[in-house]
Design an enzyme around this catalytic site. Structure first.
Site: not given
Ligand code: ZN
Length: 169
Positions: A46, A51, A91-92, A133-134, A137
């Protein structure tokens, strides 16, 4: 299409609230295409627009081999939540850290597509976890904010920030 750079902590943009999408135009379509390409390139399941430095309420989710396929959710809003359990996440934008957070195992959400059409979706499993999670963000929340106090303390100690803490104790 283009692969976008993923921003990482402590970039302040990760802490901002993203704006709702109101123009469903060619610029948006290009951003959506870029987000899908960036997601595929990243190997993650995702990605949220902030991000990639785009402060708009857009997320893309693709869990390989699940029943839902690649999904775009614009202005997503969770309508219903099931019971929750601990799930391990990473997480990226927070490289090198994994941890268990509480997430609902099934959610119903409403979101718009690239043309502005609104739909409801019921998703479960990893897809549902990823959606939560997204969406976090989009509100400037990182999964590390949801870790237990004990895990947060261990991360602070590991980063050196805990040294002063133990001296003070
Ligand atoms: Zn993340």
């Amino acid at each position: 299409m283009a692969i976008l750079d993923i921003i990482e902590i402590p970039d302040e943009r990760l802490r901002q609230h993203s704006e709702p999408v109101s123009s469903f135009d060619e610029v948006l379509q290009q951003q959506v295409d870029d987000l899908f390409e960036t997601l595929a390139h990243s190997g993650a399941i995702g990605l949220s627009a902030p991000q990639a430095g785009i402060l708009k309420r857009i997320i893309v989710v693709h869990v390989p081999d699940d029943d839902f396929g690649p999904r775009l959710y614009i202005n997503p809003e969770i309508l219903r939540r099931s019971k929750s359990r601990f799930v391990e996440e990473s997480c990226l934008s927070v490289p090198g850290i994994e941890g268990n957070v509480v997430r609902c195992i099934r959610v119903t959400l409403r979101a718009q597509d690239a043309h502005g059409k609104s739909c409801e979706f019921e998703v479960d499993g990893l897809h549902a976890v990823c959606v939560q999670h997204e969406i976090d963000h989009l509100d400037g929340i990182l999964f590390t904010d949801r870790l237990s106090w004990f895990k947060k303390l261990r991360l602070r100690m590991a980063s050196g920030a805990g040294a002063g803490l133990s001296r003070a104790a």
